[in-house]
Design an enzyme around this catalytic site. Structure first.
Site, PDB file in Angstrom:
ATOM      1  N   GLY A  44      -1.645   1.539   8.791  1.00  0.00           N
ATOM      2  CA  GLY A  44      -2.271   2.017   7.553  1.00  0.00           C
ATOM      3  C   GLY A  44      -3.765   2.254   7.689  1.00  0.00           C
ATOM      4  N   TYR A  71     -12.438  -8.680  10.615  1.00  0.00           N
ATOM      5  CA  TYR A  71     -13.663  -9.383  10.215  1.00  0.00           C
ATOM      6  C   TYR A  71     -13.512 -10.896  10.328  1.00  0.00           C
ATOM      7  CZ  TYR A  71     -10.913  -9.048   5.950  1.00  0.00           C
ATOM      8  OH  TYR A  71      -9.888  -9.071   5.052  1.00  0.00           O
ATOM      9  N   LYS A 130       0.814  -1.228   0.000  1.00  0.00           N
ATOM     10  CA  LYS A 130       0.000   0.000   0.000  1.00  0.00           C
ATOM     11  C   LYS A 130       0.845   1.275   0.000  1.00  0.00           C
ATOM     12  CE  LYS A 130      -4.241  -1.772   2.088  1.00  0.00           C
ATOM     13  NZ  LYS A 130      -5.229  -1.651   3.157  1.00  0.00           N
TER      14      LYS A 130
HETATM   15  P1  NAP Z   1      -0.619  -2.162  10.120  1.00  0.00           P
HETATM   16  O1  NAP Z   1      -0.327  -1.060   9.165  1.00  0.00           O
HETATM   17  O2  NAP Z   1       0.363  -3.238  10.346  1.00  0.00           O
HETATM   18  O3  NAP Z   1      -0.975  -1.439  11.532  1.00  0.00           O
HETATM   19  C1  NAP Z   1      -1.254  -2.158  12.704  1.00  0.00           C
HETATM   20  C2  NAP Z   1      -1.182  -1.221  13.918  1.00  0.00           C
HETATM   21  O4  NAP Z   1      -1.491  -1.990  15.081  1.00  0.00           O
HETATM   22  C3  NAP Z   1       0.211  -0.624  14.174  1.00  0.00           C
HETATM   23  O5  NAP Z   1       0.051   0.632  14.781  1.00  0.00           O
HETATM   24  C4  NAP Z   1       0.808  -1.619  15.159  1.00  0.00           C
HETATM   25  O6  NAP Z   1       1.842  -1.083  15.947  1.00  0.00           O
HETATM   26  C5  NAP Z   1      -0.402  -1.896  16.016  1.00  0.00           C
HETATM   27  N1  NAP Z   1      -0.254  -3.147  16.754  1.00  0.00           N
HETATM   28  C6  NAP Z   1       0.082  -4.355  16.250  1.00  0.00           C
HETATM   29  N2  NAP Z   1       0.120  -5.255  17.243  1.00  0.00           N
HETATM   30  C7  NAP Z   1      -0.171  -4.587  18.379  1.00  0.00           C
HETATM   31  C8  NAP Z   1      -0.268  -4.968  19.744  1.00  0.00           C
HETATM   32  N3  NAP Z   1      -0.037  -6.240  20.137  1.00  0.00           N
HETATM   33  N4  NAP Z   1      -0.614  -4.023  20.662  1.00  0.00           N
HETATM   34  C9  NAP Z   1      -0.840  -2.753  20.268  1.00  0.00           C
HETATM   35  N5  NAP Z   1      -0.756  -2.330  19.002  1.00  0.00           N
HETATM   36  C10 NAP Z   1      -0.421  -3.238  18.066  1.00  0.00           C
HETATM   37  O7  NAP Z   1      -1.970  -2.913   9.698  1.00  0.00           O
HETATM   38  P2  NAP Z   1      -3.277  -2.262   8.998  1.00  0.00           P
HETATM   39  O8  NAP Z   1      -3.167  -2.372   7.534  1.00  0.00           O
HETATM   40  O9  NAP Z   1      -3.547  -0.952   9.623  1.00  0.00           O
HETATM   41  O10 NAP Z   1      -4.382  -3.359   9.425  1.00  0.00           O
HETATM   42  C11 NAP Z   1      -4.703  -3.528  10.786  1.00  0.00           C
HETATM   43  C12 NAP Z   1      -5.887  -4.479  10.929  1.00  0.00           C
HETATM   44  O11 NAP Z   1      -7.016  -3.966  10.233  1.00  0.00           O
HETATM   45  C13 NAP Z   1      -5.646  -5.880  10.342  1.00  0.00           C
HETATM   46  O12 NAP Z   1      -6.272  -6.791  11.218  1.00  0.00           O
HETATM   47  C14 NAP Z   1      -6.368  -5.847   9.001  1.00  0.00           C
HETATM   48  O13 NAP Z   1      -6.837  -7.118   8.600  1.00  0.00           O
HETATM   49  C15 NAP Z   1      -7.548  -4.930   9.350  1.00  0.00           C
HETATM   50  N6  NAP Z   1      -8.095  -4.213   8.177  1.00  0.00           N
HETATM   51  C16 NAP Z   1      -9.423  -4.375   7.909  1.00  0.00           C
HETATM   52  C17 NAP Z   1      -9.984  -3.706   6.829  1.00  0.00           C
HETATM   53  C18 NAP Z   1     -11.451  -3.907   6.508  1.00  0.00           C
HETATM   54  O14 NAP Z   1     -11.879  -3.608   5.384  1.00  0.00           O
HETATM   55  N7  NAP Z   1     -12.248  -4.350   7.455  1.00  0.00           N
HETATM   56  C19 NAP Z   1      -9.197  -2.846   6.015  1.00  0.00           C
HETATM   57  C20 NAP Z   1      -7.831  -2.678   6.352  1.00  0.00           C
HETATM   58  C21 NAP Z   1      -7.290  -3.386   7.442  1.00  0.00           C
HETATM   59  P3  NAP Z   1       3.396  -1.206  15.480  1.00  0.00           P
HETATM   60  O15 NAP Z   1       3.549  -0.239  14.331  1.00  0.00           O
HETATM   61  O16 NAP Z   1       4.134  -0.864  16.705  1.00  0.00           O
HETATM   62  O17 NAP Z   1       3.572  -2.648  15.037  1.00  0.00           O
END
Ligand code: NAP
Length: 289
Positions: free
Chosen positions: A136, A236, A73
């Site tokens: 993201g 989800y 992304k």
């Molecule tokens: P990402 O860019 O990897 O961001 C994840 C965030 O969560 C980061 O800030 C990370 O911190 C934090 N994090 C990870 N593990 C943690 C923990 N144990 N305690 C506290 N904070 C923690 O991922 P993303 O793309 O934003 O996606 C995140 C989630 O959203 C995923 O589960 C994805 O499947 C879901 N999602 C759903 C949709 C939808 O359409 N429903 C769309 C997009 C994403 P660090 O940077 O310190 O690792």
């Protein structure tokens, strides 16, 4: 997919790794069929080293566009000719339209999130939101929230690179909108509990609670939750995370991430085809809550 693949069928792709779990092909191909659009949506497992050639290939083959998922992304920004204002602010793109040989980047995640919230709650009732995580998805949701006029956002995440970059985004958004944005460590539980107690919306954007670690919750103290707090988890799978279950048990209305997935796809579909996704049929078939 249109009922027949013909000599004029156009390609739309998903690039990412992994992609085999994606339900986007089911959704978009069903929508193409209903709208009688001679397109096909296919997933391609593409690693970081392959992204450039994959994008060049799609462009040269006359594809309509493509989606991007992890880990592309942000990396895709290097290959775009133009970018929407939202995606530019967010610094990440999940949808690309190929128009006259030019690659134009968009980010539909924030749109998808608030389209799903609107099904359950009027946005006018949301003055303040608390966000868990600073990756993201949080970037997209916070940007859309600020652009939609939500007045205050408090973001909590682990201290790290993502926390610093969301601070920068917060500063940019504050200048462009009247939204007050603060960023703190998720370990600061007093501040977090206070923020939750005066929020209308709480959203988990961390992957904590997602399969296979579905027994975990990003927070474990639910004493500050109140009946006017709308609680969302963008995960989800599973449909009800521990976080949502606990929030529901203390009397909060809750929502999982499946409708966000639907509506971000709806927006992408519209960008590629210029037509509305047949949302009712798609929702009935794939997104019964
Ligand atoms: P990402 O860019 O990897 O961001 C994840 C965030 O969560 C980061 O800030 C990370 O911190 C934090 N994090 C990870 N593990 C943690 C923990 N144990 N305690 C506290 N904070 C923690 O991922 P993303 O793309 O934003 O996606 C995140 C989630 O959203 C995923 O589960 C994805 O499947 C879901 N999602 C759903 C949709 C939808 O359409 N429903 C769309 C997009 C994403 P660090 O940077 O310190 O690792």
């Amino acid at each position: 997919m249109y009922s027949e693949i013909t000599g004029t069928t156009k390609l739309i792709a998903l690039l990412g790794s992994p992609v085999s779990h994606s339900i986007s092909p089911l959704v978009h191909n069903e929508a193409f069929q209903i709208k009688k659009l001679n397109n096909v949506y296919l997933c391609f497992d593409v690693n970081k080293e392959q992204l450039k050639t994959a994008v060049e290939g799609l462009k040269n083959l006359g594809a309509i566009g493509f989606n991007l998922t992890m880990p592309h992304k942000v990396a895709i920004l290097d290959y775009l000719d133009d970018i929407s204002p939202e995606a530019d602010l967010i610094g990440a793109v999940n949808t690309v339209l190929i128009q006259n040989g030019k690659l134009i980047g968009y980010n539909t995640d924030g749109y998808g999130f608030f389209a799903s919230v609107k099904e359950k709650k009027s946005l006018d009732t949301i003055k303040k939101m608390t966000v868990l995580g600073a990756g993201g998805a949080a970037f997209s949701i916070c940007t859309e929230a600020a652009l939609l006029g939500i007045k205050e956002i408090q973001i909590y995440s682990r201290t790290g690179l993502s926390l610093d970059s969301i601070k920068n985004l917060g500063e940019k958004l504050e200048k462009q909108t009247r939204c007050l944005i603060s960023v703190s460590s998720i370990e600061n539980t007093d501040s977090l509990n206070h923020s939750i107690s005066c929020s209308d919306l709480l959203v988990n954007t961390t992957p904590v609670g997602m399969e296979p670690k579905k027994n975990l919750s990003p927070i474990n103290d639910f004493t500050c939750f109140h009946p006017n707090l709308f609680v969302s988890d963008i995960i989800y799978n599973p449909l009800e995370t521990v976080f949502l279950k606990k929030a529901s048990e203390v009397g909060c209305e809750t929502m999982n991430g499946s409708l966000m997935l639907l509506y971000q796809g709806e927006k992408s579909f519209e960008l590629w085809t210029g037509e509305k996704m047949p949302i009712f049929e798609i929702k009935e078939k794939f997104f019964i809550q």
